[in-house]
Scaffold this motif. Structure first.
Motif, PDB file in Angstrom:
ATOM      1  N   PHE A  19       0.871  -1.180   0.000  1.00  0.00           N
ATOM      2  CA  PHE A  19       0.000   0.000   0.000  1.00  0.00           C
ATOM      3  C   PHE A  19       0.902   1.222   0.000  1.00  0.00           C
ATOM      4  CE2 PHE A  19      -1.807   3.255   2.923  1.00  0.00           C
ATOM      5  CZ  PHE A  19      -2.912   3.633   2.179  1.00  0.00           C
ATOM      6  N   GLU A  20       0.680   2.149  -0.933  1.00  0.00           N
ATOM      7  CA  GLU A  20       1.404   3.415  -0.915  1.00  0.00           C
ATOM      8  C   GLU A  20       0.396   4.539  -0.749  1.00  0.00           C
ATOM      9  OE1 GLU A  20       4.520   6.258  -3.373  1.00  0.00           O
ATOM     10  OE2 GLU A  20       3.543   4.628  -4.455  1.00  0.00           O
ATOM     11  N   ALA A  75       3.584  -1.022   3.824  1.00  0.00           N
ATOM     12  CA  ALA A  75       3.037   0.319   3.566  1.00  0.00           C
ATOM     13  C   ALA A  75       4.205   1.217   3.177  1.00  0.00           C
ATOM     14  CB  ALA A  75       2.334   0.865   4.802  1.00  0.00           C
ATOM     15  N   LEU A  76       3.981   2.045   2.174  1.00  0.00           N
ATOM     16  CA  LEU A  76       4.997   2.960   1.670  1.00  0.00           C
ATOM     17  C   LEU A  76       4.469   4.384   1.736  1.00  0.00           C
ATOM     18  CD1 LEU A  76       5.794   0.961  -1.598  1.00  0.00           C
ATOM     19  CD2 LEU A  76       7.065   0.866   0.555  1.00  0.00           C
ATOM     20  N   GLY A  77       5.311   5.298   2.160  1.00  0.00           N
ATOM     21  CA  GLY A  77       4.948   6.717   2.199  1.00  0.00           C
ATOM     22  C   GLY A  77       6.173   7.559   1.909  1.00  0.00           C
ATOM     23  N   VAL A  89      -2.315   3.813   8.998  1.00  0.00           N
ATOM     24  CA  VAL A  89      -1.364   3.010   8.229  1.00  0.00           C
ATOM     25  C   VAL A  89      -1.008   1.756   9.019  1.00  0.00           C
ATOM     26  CG1 VAL A  89       1.016   2.919   7.360  1.00  0.00           C
ATOM     27  CG2 VAL A  89      -0.420   4.903   6.843  1.00  0.00           C
ATOM     28  N   ARG A  90      -0.746   1.931  10.292  1.00  0.00           N
ATOM     29  CA  ARG A  90      -0.404   0.790  11.150  1.00  0.00           C
ATOM     30  C   ARG A  90      -1.529  -0.239  11.179  1.00  0.00           C
ATOM     31  NH1 ARG A  90       0.440  -3.267  12.499  1.00  0.00           N
ATOM     32  NH2 ARG A  90       1.122  -4.102  14.481  1.00  0.00           N
ATOM     33  N   ARG A  91      -2.752   0.237  11.269  1.00  0.00           N
ATOM     34  CA  ARG A  91      -3.893  -0.683  11.297  1.00  0.00           C
ATOM     35  C   ARG A  91      -4.058  -1.417   9.958  1.00  0.00           C
ATOM     36  NH1 ARG A  91      -6.838   3.617  13.495  1.00  0.00           N
ATOM     37  NH2 ARG A  91      -8.348   3.449  11.817  1.00  0.00           N
ATOM     38  N   LEU A  92      -3.685  -0.779   8.859  1.00  0.00           N
ATOM     39  CA  LEU A  92      -3.792  -1.425   7.555  1.00  0.00           C
ATOM     40  C   LEU A  92      -2.761  -2.533   7.369  1.00  0.00           C
ATOM     41  CD1 LEU A  92      -4.418   1.666   5.252  1.00  0.00           C
ATOM     42  CD2 LEU A  92      -6.045  -0.189   5.737  1.00  0.00           C
ATOM     43  N   ILE A 137       7.725   1.572   5.196  1.00  0.00           N
ATOM     44  CA  ILE A 137       8.915   2.190   4.618  1.00  0.00           C
ATOM     45  C   ILE A 137       8.550   3.609   4.216  1.00  0.00           C
ATOM     46  CG2 ILE A 137      10.635   2.099   2.781  1.00  0.00           C
ATOM     47  CD1 ILE A 137      10.044  -0.938   2.577  1.00  0.00           C
ATOM     48  N   SER A 138       9.342   4.567   4.717  1.00  0.00           N
ATOM     49  CA  SER A 138       9.053   5.966   4.443  1.00  0.00           C
ATOM     50  C   SER A 138      10.342   6.755   4.274  1.00  0.00           C
ATOM     51  CB  SER A 138       8.239   6.568   5.593  1.00  0.00           C
ATOM     52  OG  SER A 138       7.967   7.919   5.337  1.00  0.00           O
ATOM     53  N   LYS A 139      10.253   7.769   3.465  1.00  0.00           N
ATOM     54  CA  LYS A 139      11.323   8.745   3.325  1.00  0.00           C
ATOM     55  C   LYS A 139      10.616  10.073   3.067  1.00  0.00           C
ATOM     56  CE  LYS A 139      15.244  10.142   0.585  1.00  0.00           C
ATOM     57  NZ  LYS A 139      16.042   9.894  -0.616  1.00  0.00           N
TER      58      LYS A 139
END
Length: 157
Positions: free
Chosen positions: A47-48, A112-114, A131-134, A142-144
């Motif tokens: 998921f992004e 999950a990506l953001g 996001v955590r619940r998804l 993973i985020s930047k």
């Protein structure tokens, strides 16, 4: 208070120009993609959020089983769908949604990506909770994103 970052109409208006602008740091972008792929095994459901025109989702798609990418802007999603069709990518889907208003049930995604989005989210904590619940138990986020002073009260610039 008016916040451009959360205004879908703003992003709808600039979407085509945004899509045409070249990346400022291609080497940095490629490093981010390579680092992201390092954590993927090829069969995850990803998921992004804040996917913009879908470029990153389409580049990550070969490294996952399925990716669902979202954005608040219908025009950004329209561009992402055009790219998907042009590239013939069959495991990427694009939807107008936000993490806090996502239509998927809890524990749907492995990853999950953001990317380059958290600094634009006004209700950051609520979005991250969603996001955590998804994510499935043991899922990976993973985020930047650019680091801003108001994102971390302990950070002193």
């Amino acid at each position: 208070m008016f916040r451009i970052a959360n205004d879908a109409r703003f992003w709808d208006r600039i979407a085509r120009k945004y899509a045409a602008d070249p990346l400022a740091d291609v080497a940095g972008y490629e490093r981010t993609l390579e680092r992201t792929r390092h954590y993927l095994n090829g069969d995850e459901t990803a998921f992004e959020f804040g996917c913009g025109t879908g470029t990153t989702a389409l580049k990550v798609a070969p490294s996952v089983g399925r990716i669902v990418a979202t954005d608040i802007s219908g025009e950004m999603i329209a561009i992402a769908r055009e790219k998907t069709e042009a590239e013939g990518c069959s495991n990427a889907e694009f939807e107008v949604a936000t993490p806090d208003a996502a239509p998927w049930p809890d524990e749907t995604f492995d990853v999950a990506l953001g990317f380059n989005i958290l600094h634009l989210v006004a209700a950051r904590e609520a979005a991250l909770r969603r996001v955590r619940r998804l994510l499935k138990p043991g899922g990976l986020f993973i985020s930047k994103t650019p680091c801003l002073k108001e994102m971390n009260p302990l950070l002193r610039l």
